[in-house]
Write a protein that holds these residues in place. Structure first.
Motif: not given
Length: 149
Positions: A72, A75-76, A80
């Protein structure tokens, strides 16, 4: 007649030498280990996972079983910010090294790259590796603790 007890002999502990490792040495040391910890922010708090890794072209590639939190977060859109930490320390002497890398990470989703990395990484629990992540280290710091003989 008095009995004398032999006093146990305690050798002086070795003189410990503590030094900072350069970026190049730190990445080389990471190549000598295959487990480390990825730290990322999930639901506003730090999350830490023990994962397998390799170092390729000055990038750290990690593999782990499916982890919904890692998936999660990574996958932004965009990369990151993560921290990666690994060490190799002898339990009896406490000599060794510890490396920390801070950088940007993203999931590896290209099938060609996945095919390249799958045979190179083993899950530490024996599970299949489902997620592969590439970390582009921006800041790499290391500490090496040795002994003078």
């Amino acid at each position: 007649m008095r009995h004398s007890r032999a006093m146990p002999y305690h050798a002086d502990p070795p003189v410990r030498l503590h030094r900072e490792a350069s970026r190049a040495e730190s990445l080389r040391l990471l190549r000598d280990a295959d487990l480390g910890r990825i730290v990322f922010i999930s639901r506003a708090v730090p999350a830490i996972r023990l994962v397998s890794h390799i170092v390729r072209d000055d990038h750290i590639v990690i593999g782990t079983g499916y982890d919904p939190e890692i998936a999660s977060v990574l996958r932004r859109p965009g990369l990151t910010q993560v921290i990666y930490q690994a060490d190799l320390i002898a339990p009896d002497t406490r000599l060794g090294w510890s490396i920390t890398a801070t950088g940007r990470a993203g999931l590896i989703e290209d099938e060609g790259e996945l095919d390249r990395f799958r045979p190179l990484l083993r899950g530490w629990t024996g599970q299949d590796l489902d997620l592969f992540v590439q970390i582009r280290p921006e800041l790499v710091t290391g500490v090496v603790v040795g002994a003078r003989s």
